[in-house]
Design a protein around this motif. Structure first.
Motif, PDB file in Angstrom:
ATOM      1  N   ASN A 143    -103.096 -66.052   7.725  1.00  0.00           N
ATOM      2  CA  ASN A 143    -102.546 -64.764   7.316  1.00  0.00           C
ATOM      3  C   ASN A 143    -101.039 -64.694   7.522  1.00  0.00           C
ATOM      4  O   ASN A 143    -100.309 -64.198   6.659  1.00  0.00           O
ATOM      5  CB  ASN A 143    -103.234 -63.637   8.089  1.00  0.00           C
ATOM      6  N   LEU A 144    -100.563 -65.174   8.652  1.00  0.00           N
ATOM      7  CA  LEU A 144     -99.138 -65.084   8.939  1.00  0.00           C
ATOM      8  C   LEU A 144     -98.313 -65.938   7.991  1.00  0.00           C
ATOM      9  O   LEU A 144     -97.250 -65.520   7.527  1.00  0.00           O
ATOM     10  CB  LEU A 144     -98.873 -65.498  10.386  1.00  0.00           C
ATOM     11  N   VAL A 145     -98.790 -67.135   7.673  1.00  0.00           N
ATOM     12  CA  VAL A 145     -97.991 -68.019   6.834  1.00  0.00           C
ATOM     13  C   VAL A 145     -97.881 -67.497   5.409  1.00  0.00           C
ATOM     14  O   VAL A 145     -96.895 -67.763   4.711  1.00  0.00           O
ATOM     15  CB  VAL A 145     -98.564 -69.458   6.846  1.00  0.00           C
ATOM     16  N   ARG A 146     -98.865 -66.742   4.955  1.00  0.00           N
ATOM     17  CA  ARG A 146     -98.809 -66.212   3.600  1.00  0.00           C
ATOM     18  C   ARG A 146     -98.047 -64.887   3.532  1.00  0.00           C
ATOM     19  O   ARG A 146     -97.521 -64.526   2.490  1.00  0.00           O
ATOM     20  CB  ARG A 146    -100.239 -66.015   3.071  1.00  0.00           C
ATOM     21  N   ARG A 147     -97.955 -64.169   4.640  1.00  0.00           N
ATOM     22  CA  ARG A 147     -97.370 -62.839   4.607  1.00  0.00           C
ATOM     23  C   ARG A 147     -95.961 -62.758   5.184  1.00  0.00           C
ATOM     24  O   ARG A 147     -95.301 -61.728   5.076  1.00  0.00           O
ATOM     25  CB  ARG A 147     -98.292 -61.866   5.338  1.00  0.00           C
ATOM     26  N   LEU A 148     -95.488 -63.842   5.806  1.00  0.00           N
ATOM     27  CA  LEU A 148     -94.126 -63.885   6.321  1.00  0.00           C
ATOM     28  C   LEU A 148     -93.300 -64.903   5.542  1.00  0.00           C
ATOM     29  O   LEU A 148     -93.790 -65.975   5.188  1.00  0.00           O
ATOM     30  CB  LEU A 148     -94.120 -64.246   7.802  1.00  0.00           C
ATOM     31  N   SER A 149     -92.057 -64.585   5.301  1.00  0.00           N
ATOM     32  CA  SER A 149     -91.194 -65.469   4.517  1.00  0.00           C
ATOM     33  C   SER A 149     -90.909 -66.759   5.280  1.00  0.00           C
ATOM     34  O   SER A 149     -90.516 -66.712   6.454  1.00  0.00           O
ATOM     35  CB  SER A 149     -89.873 -64.772   4.195  1.00  0.00           C
ATOM     36  N   PRO A 150     -91.059 -67.913   4.614  1.00  0.00           N
ATOM     37  CA  PRO A 150     -90.731 -69.178   5.273  1.00  0.00           C
ATOM     38  C   PRO A 150     -89.233 -69.342   5.526  1.00  0.00           C
ATOM     39  O   PRO A 150     -88.832 -70.211   6.300  1.00  0.00           O
ATOM     40  CB  PRO A 150     -91.247 -70.232   4.281  1.00  0.00           C
ATOM     41  N   ALA A 151     -88.433 -68.493   4.898  1.00  0.00           N
ATOM     42  CA  ALA A 151     -86.992 -68.555   5.148  1.00  0.00           C
ATOM     43  C   ALA A 151     -86.650 -68.070   6.547  1.00  0.00           C
ATOM     44  O   ALA A 151     -85.601 -68.419   7.095  1.00  0.00           O
ATOM     45  CB  ALA A 151     -86.251 -67.704   4.112  1.00  0.00           C
ATOM     46  N   ASP A 152     -87.557 -67.263   7.133  1.00  0.00           N
ATOM     47  CA  ASP A 152     -87.271 -66.671   8.437  1.00  0.00           C
ATOM     48  C   ASP A 152     -88.189 -67.153   9.547  1.00  0.00           C
ATOM     49  O   ASP A 152     -87.908 -66.915  10.723  1.00  0.00           O
ATOM     50  CB  ASP A 152     -87.414 -65.146   8.348  1.00  0.00           C
ATOM     51  N   THR A 153     -89.301 -67.775   9.201  1.00  0.00           N
ATOM     52  CA  THR A 153     -90.297 -68.120  10.215  1.00  0.00           C
ATOM     53  C   THR A 153     -90.725 -69.574  10.109  1.00  0.00           C
ATOM     54  O   THR A 153     -90.716 -70.166   9.023  1.00  0.00           O
ATOM     55  CB  THR A 153     -91.544 -67.227  10.086  1.00  0.00           C
ATOM     56  N   ASP A 154     -91.111 -70.100  11.236  1.00  0.00           N
ATOM     57  CA  ASP A 154     -91.669 -71.444  11.316  1.00  0.00           C
ATOM     58  C   ASP A 154     -92.958 -71.339  12.119  1.00  0.00           C
ATOM     59  O   ASP A 154     -92.935 -70.908  13.281  1.00  0.00           O
ATOM     60  CB  ASP A 154     -90.683 -72.394  12.006  1.00  0.00           C
ATOM     61  N   ILE A 155     -94.109 -71.699  11.502  1.00  0.00           N
ATOM     62  CA  ILE A 155     -95.406 -71.485  12.136  1.00  0.00           C
ATOM     63  C   ILE A 155     -96.085 -72.827  12.394  1.00  0.00           C
ATOM     64  O   ILE A 155     -96.253 -73.635  11.473  1.00  0.00           O
ATOM     65  CB  ILE A 155     -96.309 -70.595  11.262  1.00  0.00           C
ATOM     66  N   THR A 156     -96.484 -73.040  13.643  1.00  0.00           N
ATOM     67  CA  THR A 156     -97.147 -74.275  14.057  1.00  0.00           C
ATOM     68  C   THR A 156     -98.510 -73.940  14.660  1.00  0.00           C
ATOM     69  O   THR A 156     -98.627 -73.011  15.458  1.00  0.00           O
ATOM     70  CB  THR A 156     -96.305 -75.036  15.100  1.00  0.00           C
ATOM     71  N   VAL A 157     -99.511 -74.717  14.279  1.00  0.00           N
ATOM     72  CA  VAL A 157    -100.855 -74.586  14.844  1.00  0.00           C
ATOM     73  C   VAL A 157    -101.142 -75.818  15.694  1.00  0.00           C
ATOM     74  O   VAL A 157    -100.959 -76.950  15.230  1.00  0.00           O
ATOM     75  CB  VAL A 157    -101.928 -74.454  13.750  1.00  0.00           C
ATOM     76  N   VAL A 158    -101.579 -75.605  16.921  1.00  0.00           N
ATOM     77  CA  VAL A 158    -101.922 -76.709  17.832  1.00  0.00           C
ATOM     78  C   VAL A 158    -103.429 -76.676  18.045  1.00  0.00           C
ATOM     79  O   VAL A 158    -103.989 -75.652  18.438  1.00  0.00           O
ATOM     80  CB  VAL A 158    -101.194 -76.571  19.180  1.00  0.00           C
TER      81      VAL A 158
END
Length: 411
Positions: A20-35
């Motif tokens: 949900n977060l990766v689709r709803r937040l701009s990749p220009a501002d966020t970096d999302i990592t799953v461990v």
């Protein structure tokens, strides 16, 4: 500098939040990592079926998250340092450290075998895929012809300790899938005590039909390699003891200084934010959250969905300057499989008590199977149906940081 979001765990709750977060937040501002410790998604709802011998899909997380923009780190989390906003991980290459601005803690739970001597050493649990596979191998060994005197197959005794939903599903699944084995279910109280009277009767009939021996009001004092010792002096021979008497979370959150309950769950507010460290969100079994009825949400797949949805809305609201939406936090009922062709659907009232009516039989089994399929499909398609327009972060990461004094938010 991008706002760094790290999601620990890719089970039902973690995969949902990350997608949900990766689709709803701009990749220009966020970096999302799953461990995640394993490269595959584990269908925990079906681990009792895996142990009993059924083939269970385990999609590769690299394929699940392909094309989404998420970073996947296959590694085991070894420590969390909320003051430095860092997570230590270990993997085949030696591990390292990941920094974060927002942390989502979704490491789930494991079988709680601490209270009874011998349970950890001698019993199997089905709270994780490796342990379920070990139990499967043991059951396979018991069914070999040379292990018993039945023509064409072996025999053996299986004792399932714990009469919660996991214990009930495990005992009935093994009994149906492996009829050459003798299965006993040990219940601390009345069998199916949380169910309605009609559902309890249905459960008893199912156990009788499948040949499951039920011992009610029986407390286990110790587990040995070939025996289960009960408080009333009963000694049960057991070639394979399965421990399903409760679940607990790992010690990482407590060791990190987060405020936790006695069983290690992170205490959160209505937005799923840690009450001691608001830049940490906890979801699923890792969170101690109060539902809309002011009662703690149970550890369950359903709770994973509700807490995950609320955490997503809270993170989106905080990062994009919007009002945080309160989503439902409810507990509506239990779906119990009793082998492959039987089941129970028991709805509950606003206080979590069983309603008088229930649904049983093949229809209930089909509903449970449908829920499991939908859960898997939703995990395999983490961004399906989400808005394509991604929201921009409205403040610099530094402005979103929570001032801290002695490990707690500053006043």
């Amino acid at each position: 500098m991008k706002h760094r979001i790290v999601v620990l765990g890719a089970g039902y709750a973690g995969a949902y939040v990350a997608g949900n977060l990766v689709r709803r937040l701009s990749p220009a501002d966020t970096d999302i990592t799953v461990v995640n410790a394993e490269p595959d998604f584990v269908q925990r709802l079906r681990l009792h079926q895996l142990a009993a011998g059924r083939k269970i899909d385990a999609p590769r997380l690299a394929d699940v998250f392909a094309g989404t923009g998420l970073r996947l780190r296959v590694a085991r989390v070894t420590a969390v340092d909320p003051d430095r906003r860092a997570v230590a991980v270990a993997d085949a290459e030696g591990g390292g450290e990941l920094g974060y601005d927002t942390l989502v803690y979704a490491l789930g739970s494991h079988g709680d075998d601490r209270a009874v001597p011998g349970a950890a050493e001698h019993a199997f649990d089905i709270a994780a895929r490796p342990s379920a596979l070990r139990l499967r191998a043991r059951l396979d060994d018991l069914e070999k012809p040379e292990k018993g005197d039945r023509a064409g197959g072996g025999s053996g005794t299986v004792v399932v300790v714990g009469d919660g939903l996991t214990g009930i599903e495990t005992a009935t699944e093994i009994a149906e899938s492996r009829p050459g084995l003798s299965v006993t279910l040990v219940a601390r109280g009345e069998l199916g005590a949380r169910l309605s009277e009609g559902a309890r009767g249905h459960l008893r009939r199912a156990c009788d039909r499948l040949g499951v021996t039920v011992l009610e009001h029986t407390v286990v004092d110790a587990v040995e390699a070939q025996r289960v010792l009960c408080a009333d002096g009963t000694v049960l021979a057991s070639d394979a003891t399965v421990w399903t008497a409760g679940f607990a979370v790992g010690p990482l959150a407590a060791a990190a200084g987060l405020e936790v309950t006695g069983d290690g769950r992170i205490v959160v507010d209505r937005a799923m934010r840690s009450v001691s460290h608001p830049d940490v969100h906890a979801v699923g079994d890792s969170a101690y959250a109060l539902g809309d009825n002011a009662l703690p949400l149970p550890m369950s797949c359903a709770s994973a969905g509700y807490t995950g949805r609320q955490a997503v809305e809270a993170i989106l609201g905080r990062l994009t300057g919007r009002e945080i939406q309160h989503t439902k936090l409810e507990y509506v009922g239990n779906h119990i499989s009793l082998g492959r062709r039987d089941g129970i659907l028991q709805m509950v009232d606003g206080r979590g008590r069983a309603k008088p009516t229930y649904l049983g039989g093949r229809k209930a089994a089909r509903i449970k199977a449908g829920i499991v399929r939908m859960s898997l499909w939703g995990t395999e398609h983490p961004t399906f149906g989400l808005p394509k327009r991604r929201r921009r972060v409205t403040a610099a990461p530094e402005a979103l940081a929570v001032p801290r004094e002695n490990g707690r938010p500053a006043a």
